[in-house]
Design an enzyme around this catalytic site. Structure first.
Site, mmCIF file in Angstrom:
data_model
loop_
_atom_site.group_PDB
_atom_site.id
_atom_site.type_symbol
_atom_site.label_atom_id
_atom_site.label_comp_id
_atom_site.label_asym_id
_atom_site.label_seq_id
_atom_site.Cartn_x
_atom_site.Cartn_y
_atom_site.Cartn_z
ATOM 1 N N GLY A 46 0.573 -1.177 -0.044
ATOM 2 C CA GLY A 46 -0.248 0.395 0.063
ATOM 3 C C GLY A 46 0.749 0.772 0.110
ATOM 4 O O GLY A 46 1.809 1.815 -0.604
ATOM 5 N N GLU A 47 0.759 2.312 0.973
ATOM 6 C CA GLU A 47 1.757 3.151 0.935
ATOM 7 C C GLU A 47 2.177 3.334 2.718
ATOM 8 O O GLU A 47 0.648 3.755 3.458
ATOM 9 C CB GLU A 47 0.797 4.696 0.537
ATOM 10 C CG GLU A 47 0.841 6.101 0.355
ATOM 11 C CD GLU A 47 2.508 5.248 -0.480
ATOM 12 O OE1 GLU A 47 2.216 5.817 -1.657
ATOM 13 O OE2 GLU A 47 3.381 6.471 -0.515
ATOM 14 N N SER A 48 3.247 3.408 2.066
ATOM 15 C CA SER A 48 3.848 2.919 3.650
ATOM 16 C C SER A 48 3.332 4.232 4.745
ATOM 17 O O SER A 48 3.806 4.283 5.293
ATOM 18 C CB SER A 48 5.737 2.778 3.727
ATOM 19 O OG SER A 48 6.700 3.375 2.881
ATOM 20 N N CYS A 78 6.048 -5.456 0.285
ATOM 21 C CA CYS A 78 6.121 -3.956 -0.533
ATOM 22 C C CYS A 78 6.297 -2.820 0.540
ATOM 23 O O CYS A 78 6.811 -2.807 0.974
ATOM 24 C CB CYS A 78 5.008 -3.846 -1.488
ATOM 25 S SG CYS A 78 6.247 -2.873 -2.518
ATOM 26 N N ARG A 105 12.890 3.333 -0.276
ATOM 27 C CA ARG A 105 11.859 3.475 -0.561
ATOM 28 C C ARG A 105 11.348 3.701 -2.280
ATOM 29 O O ARG A 105 12.329 4.152 -2.261
ATOM 30 C CB ARG A 105 10.567 4.198 -0.396
ATOM 31 C CG ARG A 105 9.825 3.977 1.701
ATOM 32 C CD ARG A 105 9.203 5.169 2.117
ATOM 33 N NE ARG A 105 8.190 5.441 1.404
ATOM 34 C CZ ARG A 105 7.424 6.066 0.940
ATOM 35 N NH1 ARG A 105 7.792 7.477 1.487
ATOM 36 N NH2 ARG A 105 6.442 6.360 0.565
ATOM 37 N N ILE A 134 5.760 -3.215 -7.556
ATOM 38 C CA ILE A 134 5.334 -2.082 -7.487
ATOM 39 C C ILE A 134 5.382 -1.021 -7.228
ATOM 40 O O ILE A 134 5.666 -0.985 -5.305
ATOM 41 C CB ILE A 134 3.735 -2.328 -7.124
ATOM 42 C CG1 ILE A 134 3.061 -3.455 -8.390
ATOM 43 C CG2 ILE A 134 3.110 -0.587 -7.859
ATOM 44 C CD1 ILE A 134 2.238 -3.932 -8.249
ATOM 45 N N ARG A 135 6.422 0.170 -7.518
ATOM 46 C CA ARG A 135 7.070 1.264 -7.086
ATOM 47 C C ARG A 135 7.816 0.555 -5.668
ATOM 48 O O ARG A 135 7.061 0.847 -4.456
ATOM 49 C CB ARG A 135 5.934 2.258 -6.688
ATOM 50 C CG ARG A 135 4.729 2.547 -7.553
ATOM 51 C CD ARG A 135 4.286 3.781 -7.593
ATOM 52 N NE ARG A 135 5.761 5.103 -6.880
ATOM 53 C CZ ARG A 135 4.674 6.000 -5.503
ATOM 54 N NH1 ARG A 135 4.289 6.007 -5.173
ATOM 55 N NH2 ARG A 135 5.858 7.509 -5.248
ATOM 56 N N HIS A 171 4.559 -8.477 -4.397
ATOM 57 C CA HIS A 171 3.455 -9.024 -4.455
ATOM 58 C C HIS A 171 2.989 -10.545 -4.418
ATOM 59 O O HIS A 171 2.334 -10.455 -5.407
ATOM 60 C CB HIS A 171 2.464 -7.983 -4.768
ATOM 61 C CG HIS A 171 2.941 -6.474 -4.595
ATOM 62 N ND1 HIS A 171 2.375 -5.934 -3.597
ATOM 63 C CD2 HIS A 171 3.825 -4.857 -4.974
ATOM 64 C CE1 HIS A 171 2.140 -4.461 -3.234
ATOM 65 N NE2 HIS A 171 3.254 -4.587 -3.918
ATOM 66 N N GLU A 173 0.671 -12.061 -3.554
ATOM 67 C CA GLU A 173 -0.650 -11.932 -2.770
ATOM 68 C C GLU A 173 -1.440 -11.911 -4.171
ATOM 69 O O GLU A 173 -2.003 -11.910 -4.571
ATOM 70 C CB GLU A 173 -1.124 -11.005 -1.887
ATOM 71 C CG GLU A 173 -1.248 -9.504 -2.587
ATOM 72 C CD GLU A 173 0.208 -8.316 -1.999
ATOM 73 O OE1 GLU A 173 1.498 -9.799 -2.009
ATOM 74 O OE2 GLU A 173 0.451 -7.545 -2.113
HETATM 75 N N1 GLN Z 1 6.215 2.750 -2.921
HETATM 76 C C1 GLN Z 1 5.383 2.773 -1.446
HETATM 77 C C2 GLN Z 1 5.685 3.121 -0.601
HETATM 78 O O1 GLN Z 1 6.829 3.944 -0.654
HETATM 79 C C3 GLN Z 1 4.993 0.718 -1.432
HETATM 80 C C4 GLN Z 1 3.729 0.648 -2.712
HETATM 81 C C5 GLN Z 1 3.443 -1.120 -2.897
HETATM 82 O O2 GLN Z 1 3.317 -1.541 -1.479
HETATM 83 N N2 GLN Z 1 3.542 -1.348 -3.895
HETATM 84 O O3 GLN Z 1 5.151 2.817 0.668
#
Ligand code: GLN
Length: 202
Positions: A46-48, A78, A105, A134-135, A171, A173
């Site tokens: 998600g977004e840390s 992630c 990150r 993913i990112r 990921h 999942e």
């Molecule tokens: N870029 C996100 C972060 O820094 C992580 C991306 C992800 O969990 N797919 O939190």
């Protein structure tokens, strides 16, 4: 086996589904009290920045550290890996510091925001693991107690284990391949077996 998925933000539903497919009971955890009685917990992607903010808002910080200290298995994917790390220079607040990892990150730059790779994973049978990034973050340094489980072809570390803690920059999942979920449940299971022994027999 009762496993939780931290359901504050991110792709927790996909993790819960993968766990259920393996026959585990999966709980979406939204309050610290829900950690009681769990063998294992996944912190999803998600977004840390958002996940760490919500961890503090909902009073999870101490509860998660206790859960790890009591021997609960925790797996971060992630953003979840970022949250578990001890040192993340570009995160706007302290990560949990449960794993002895330095993590960078958004480490793969904009042109490869997302990519996929075939990974050889230490101790995993059945051929390479198809990993979706993913990112994604990467592990820039790992402490002496950390076992690196997988790296990209250029040597970049992307999966690691420290005792009952597991971290993946990608990921699992999001693919149909449940081998990482199985590996994680096995880690958690080792603990319950161990704890069934009387203390003096351990
Ligand atoms: N870029 C996100 C972060 O820094 C992580 C991306 C992800 O969990 N797919 O939190």
């Amino acid at each position: 086996m009762k496993a939780g998925v931290l359901a504050l933000q991110g792709d927790f539903e996909e993790h819960a589904e993968a766990l259920r497919r393996l026959g585990a009971e999966a709980v979406e955890v939204r309050l610290p009290e829900q950690l009681d009685g769990l063998d294992a917990l996944i912190i999803p992607g998600g977004e840390s920045t958002t996940i760490t903010r919500l961890i503090d808002e909902y009073g999870f910080r101490e509860a998660l550290r206790d859960f790890g200290a009591r021997g609960g298995a925790i797996w971060g994917t992630c953003a979840g890996m970022i949250v578990l790390a001890s040192d993340v220079p570009d995160l706007d607040r302290e990560p949990l510091g449960l794993m002895d990892l330095q993590v960078r990150r958004n480490a793969f730059g904009r042109q490869v925001d997302s990519f996929e790779a075939e990974l050889d994973v230490a101790g995993m049978n059945g051929g390479p693991f198809h990993a979706v990034f993913i990112r994604a973050p990467l592990v820039s340094a790992a402490g002496p107690g950390v076992e690196v489980l997988a790296s990209l072809a250029d040597g970049t570390m992307v999966a690691a284990r420290q005792g009952r803690l597991l971290a993946t920059a990608f990921h699992p999942e999001l693919t149909g391949d449940t081998r990482f979920h199985r590996l994680f449940l096995a880690l958690a299971g080792e603990r319950t077996e161990d704890e069934r022994l009387p203390a003096r027999a351990r």
